[in-house]
Motif scaffolding. Structure first.
Motif, PDB file in Angstrom:
ATOM      1  N   VAL A 117       0.851  -1.183   0.000  1.00  0.00           N
ATOM      2  CA  VAL A 117       0.000   0.000   0.000  1.00  0.00           C
ATOM      3  C   VAL A 117       0.889   1.235   0.000  1.00  0.00           C
ATOM      4  CG1 VAL A 117      -1.862   1.276   1.135  1.00  0.00           C
ATOM      5  CG2 VAL A 117      -1.772  -1.226   1.319  1.00  0.00           C
ATOM      6  N   THR A 118       0.942   1.960  -1.118  1.00  0.00           N
ATOM      7  CA  THR A 118       1.642   3.239  -1.096  1.00  0.00           C
ATOM      8  C   THR A 118       0.755   4.260  -0.385  1.00  0.00           C
ATOM      9  OG1 THR A 118       0.778   4.148  -3.186  1.00  0.00           O
ATOM     10  CG2 THR A 118       2.683   2.657  -3.323  1.00  0.00           C
ATOM     11  N   GLY A 119       1.387   5.206   0.283  1.00  0.00           N
ATOM     12  CA  GLY A 119       0.610   6.174   1.052  1.00  0.00           C
ATOM     13  C   GLY A 119      -0.088   5.557   2.245  1.00  0.00           C
ATOM     14  N   GLY A 120       0.419   4.409   2.698  1.00  0.00           N
ATOM     15  CA  GLY A 120      -0.278   3.657   3.739  1.00  0.00           C
ATOM     16  C   GLY A 120      -0.019   4.105   5.155  1.00  0.00           C
ATOM     17  N   ALA A 121       0.730   5.190   5.333  1.00  0.00           N
ATOM     18  CA  ALA A 121       1.058   5.628   6.686  1.00  0.00           C
ATOM     19  C   ALA A 121       0.221   6.809   7.157  1.00  0.00           C
ATOM     20  CB  ALA A 121       2.545   5.999   6.768  1.00  0.00           C
ATOM     21  N   SER A 122      -0.715   7.261   6.334  1.00  0.00           N
ATOM     22  CA  SER A 122      -1.545   8.397   6.758  1.00  0.00           C
ATOM     23  C   SER A 122      -2.872   8.382   6.012  1.00  0.00           C
ATOM     24  CB  SER A 122      -0.832   9.730   6.496  1.00  0.00           C
ATOM     25  OG  SER A 122      -0.640   9.939   5.111  1.00  0.00           O
ATOM     26  N   GLY A 123      -3.852   9.045   6.582  1.00  0.00           N
ATOM     27  CA  GLY A 123      -5.114   9.292   5.915  1.00  0.00           C
ATOM     28  C   GLY A 123      -5.830   8.059   5.422  1.00  0.00           C
ATOM     29  N   LEU A 124      -6.293   8.136   4.177  1.00  0.00           N
ATOM     30  CA  LEU A 124      -7.034   7.028   3.581  1.00  0.00           C
ATOM     31  C   LEU A 124      -6.190   5.762   3.509  1.00  0.00           C
ATOM     32  CD1 LEU A 124      -8.715   8.923   0.604  1.00  0.00           C
ATOM     33  CD2 LEU A 124      -9.893   7.959   2.597  1.00  0.00           C
ATOM     34  N   GLY A 125      -4.903   5.921   3.192  1.00  0.00           N
ATOM     35  CA  GLY A 125      -4.035   4.750   3.109  1.00  0.00           C
ATOM     36  C   GLY A 125      -3.889   4.048   4.435  1.00  0.00           C
ATOM     37  N   LEU A 126      -3.776   4.822   5.504  1.00  0.00           N
ATOM     38  CA  LEU A 126      -3.643   4.247   6.844  1.00  0.00           C
ATOM     39  C   LEU A 126      -4.900   3.472   7.231  1.00  0.00           C
ATOM     40  CD1 LEU A 126      -2.085   3.952   9.510  1.00  0.00           C
ATOM     41  CD2 LEU A 126      -3.019   6.183  10.200  1.00  0.00           C
ATOM     42  N   GLU A 127      -6.061   4.017   6.937  1.00  0.00           N
ATOM     43  CA  GLU A 127      -7.308   3.301   7.234  1.00  0.00           C
ATOM     44  C   GLU A 127      -7.406   2.029   6.398  1.00  0.00           C
ATOM     45  OE1 GLU A 127     -11.231   2.549   8.849  1.00  0.00           O
ATOM     46  OE2 GLU A 127      -9.362   3.477   9.517  1.00  0.00           O
ATOM     47  N   THR A 128      -6.968   2.093   5.157  1.00  0.00           N
ATOM     48  CA  THR A 128      -6.958   0.908   4.305  1.00  0.00           C
ATOM     49  C   THR A 128      -6.050  -0.167   4.884  1.00  0.00           C
ATOM     50  OG1 THR A 128      -7.392   2.265   2.333  1.00  0.00           O
ATOM     51  CG2 THR A 128      -6.443   0.077   1.975  1.00  0.00           C
ATOM     52  N   VAL A 129      -4.863   0.221   5.312  1.00  0.00           N
ATOM     53  CA  VAL A 129      -3.925  -0.725   5.920  1.00  0.00           C
ATOM     54  C   VAL A 129      -4.528  -1.348   7.172  1.00  0.00           C
ATOM     55  CG1 VAL A 129      -1.723  -0.917   7.151  1.00  0.00           C
ATOM     56  CG2 VAL A 129      -1.841   0.324   4.977  1.00  0.00           C
ATOM     57  N   ARG A 130      -5.122  -0.544   8.017  1.00  0.00           N
ATOM     58  CA  ARG A 130      -5.688  -1.047   9.271  1.00  0.00           C
ATOM     59  C   ARG A 130      -6.747  -2.114   9.006  1.00  0.00           C
ATOM     60  NH1 ARG A 130      -9.902  -0.611  12.465  1.00  0.00           N
ATOM     61  NH2 ARG A 130     -11.020   0.776  11.032  1.00  0.00           N
ATOM     62  N   VAL A 131      -7.633  -1.848   8.054  1.00  0.00           N
ATOM     63  CA  VAL A 131      -8.720  -2.790   7.786  1.00  0.00           C
ATOM     64  C   VAL A 131      -8.192  -4.060   7.125  1.00  0.00           C
ATOM     65  CG1 VAL A 131     -10.844  -3.140   6.447  1.00  0.00           C
ATOM     66  CG2 VAL A 131     -10.474  -0.988   7.684  1.00  0.00           C
ATOM     67  N   LEU A 132      -7.278  -3.936   6.172  1.00  0.00           N
ATOM     68  CA  LEU A 132      -6.747  -5.118   5.497  1.00  0.00           C
ATOM     69  C   LEU A 132      -5.887  -5.957   6.433  1.00  0.00           C
ATOM     70  CD1 LEU A 132      -5.842  -3.725   1.962  1.00  0.00           C
ATOM     71  CD2 LEU A 132      -7.957  -4.837   2.715  1.00  0.00           C
ATOM     72  N   ALA A 133      -5.174  -5.300   7.345  1.00  0.00           N
ATOM     73  CA  ALA A 133      -4.386  -6.051   8.327  1.00  0.00           C
ATOM     74  C   ALA A 133      -5.304  -6.851   9.249  1.00  0.00           C
ATOM     75  CB  ALA A 133      -3.507  -5.103   9.126  1.00  0.00           C
ATOM     76  N   ASP A 134      -6.445  -6.276   9.606  1.00  0.00           N
ATOM     77  CA  ASP A 134      -7.407  -6.996  10.448  1.00  0.00           C
ATOM     78  C   ASP A 134      -7.962  -8.234   9.742  1.00  0.00           C
ATOM     79  OD1 ASP A 134      -7.141  -5.320  12.595  1.00  0.00           O
ATOM     80  OD2 ASP A 134      -8.956  -4.151  12.194  1.00  0.00           O
TER      81      ASP A 134
END
Length: 321
Positions: free
Chosen positions: A34-51
């Motif tokens: 996930v590029t941009g995965g450390a903030s904003g929309l990317g961070l929320e995307t990472v959190r949900v996919l990691a779950d």
């Protein structure tokens, strides 16, 4: 136009969150970048996919800041990459390919919006170079790992800004036109949608499908170059400085904004489909005018192929069969 560009009439709405979309999905054993995965929309995307059990890699220019942002999320690692630096992108991607691991999901969420004019080391206009060419290089270099997955998805974050005038294949760098930061952003976002279409055509035989996404109008780091007055004029901020949240009018929080990305990454109803522009957790209508949907030129296969050819010329890289 891509014949698949027709809504599926899903049960989701603009109010749907990424967690709600992901309910029932499983990504154990899957690898995601996930590029941009450390903030904003990317961070929320990472959190949900990691779950959902995915192992996620977040490439970031500032790795220490990224690790701090992602510290509370398990199954995530951070690697160094600067999207506008071709050498940095190549090193990151080649290191991943060298591991021999398959890449099941590639989510291209990083981007910049409406900065003052700047150019990359080769003279390319900065928004186009970052939002499109950087992701083009990354995807092309990761192509062997996507093929190994035996069924991968690439999700490219576009924007409703693609509807604004600005796309000019003959002057992508604003060499002849006066630089307009909004037109340059719109051009890069149209390029994101066209990229997904051309990529999907190349990936179908390998089970690689690509999607572009309008997440909604979300107040976050992407807006850092916009003035308070500009944000209020666009209806993104309230007079007291708080973000406007009204999903029915496309003004979303991060959880709602990440929903369409997660839907494109996980939805079984998208099996066998690809190359489509999506919004509100569905394939968008093609609309020649008005505020919603995708413009015909952003899903035009001929224009997508022309942009691909020019991108290969500008980067010196292409996907390999």
């Amino acid at each position: 136009m891509n014949p698949m560009q027709n809504p599926l009439n899903t049960p989701f709405t603009p109010f749907t969150t990424a967690e709600e979309v992901a309910h029932g999905a499983h990504l154990s054993g899957k690898t995601v970048i996930v590029t941009g995965g450390a903030s904003g929309l990317g961070l929320e995307t990472v959190r949900v996919l990691a779950d959902l059990g995915a192992h996620i890699i977040v490439p970031a220019r500032n790795t220490s800041t990224a690790r701090a942002s992602l510290a509370s999320i398990t199954n995530v690692e951070v690697a160094e990459m600067d999207l506008i630096d071709p050498a940095s992108v190549r090193i990151f991607a080649e290191r991943f390919v060298a591991t021999g691991a398959p890449l099941h999901l590639l989510i291209l969420s990083a981007g910049i919006m409406t900065p003052p004019l700047f150019r990359d080391s080769k003279g390319r206009e900065g928004q186009f170079a970052t939002n499109h060419l950087g992701h083009f290089r990354l995807t092309a270099t990761l192509w062997p790992a996507l093929k190994l997955a035996g069924g991968a998805r690439v999700v490219v974050l576009s924007s409703r800004a693609h509807q604004l005038p600005g796309f000019d294949l003959t002057d992508l760098d604003f060499a002849r036109r006066p630089y307009d930061k909004v037109a340059a952003y719109a051009q890069s976002k149209a390029a994101n949608a066209l990229f997904a279409l051309a990529l999907d055509i190349r990936g179908q035989n390998y089970g690689i499908r690509a999607f572009s996404v309008h997440p909604g109008s979300v107040f976050g780091n992407l807006t850092k170059h916009a003035s308070r007055e500009e944000l209020e004029a666009y209806g993104i901020l309230n007079p007291d400085g708080t973000p406007q949240i009204d999903p029915a009018q496309d003004k979303k929080n991060f959880a709602q904004g990440a929903a369409t990305t997660v839907w494109c990454a996980t939805a079984p109803e998208l099996d066998g489909l690809g190359g489509v522009y999506c919004e509100d957790c569905d394939i968008a209508y093609v609309e020649a005018e008005g505020g919603f949907g995708v413009r015909p030129y952003a899903v035009n296969p001929d224009l997508a192929e022309a942009l691909w050819t020019e991108s290969v010329r500008l980067t010196g890289i292409d996907v390999q069969g």
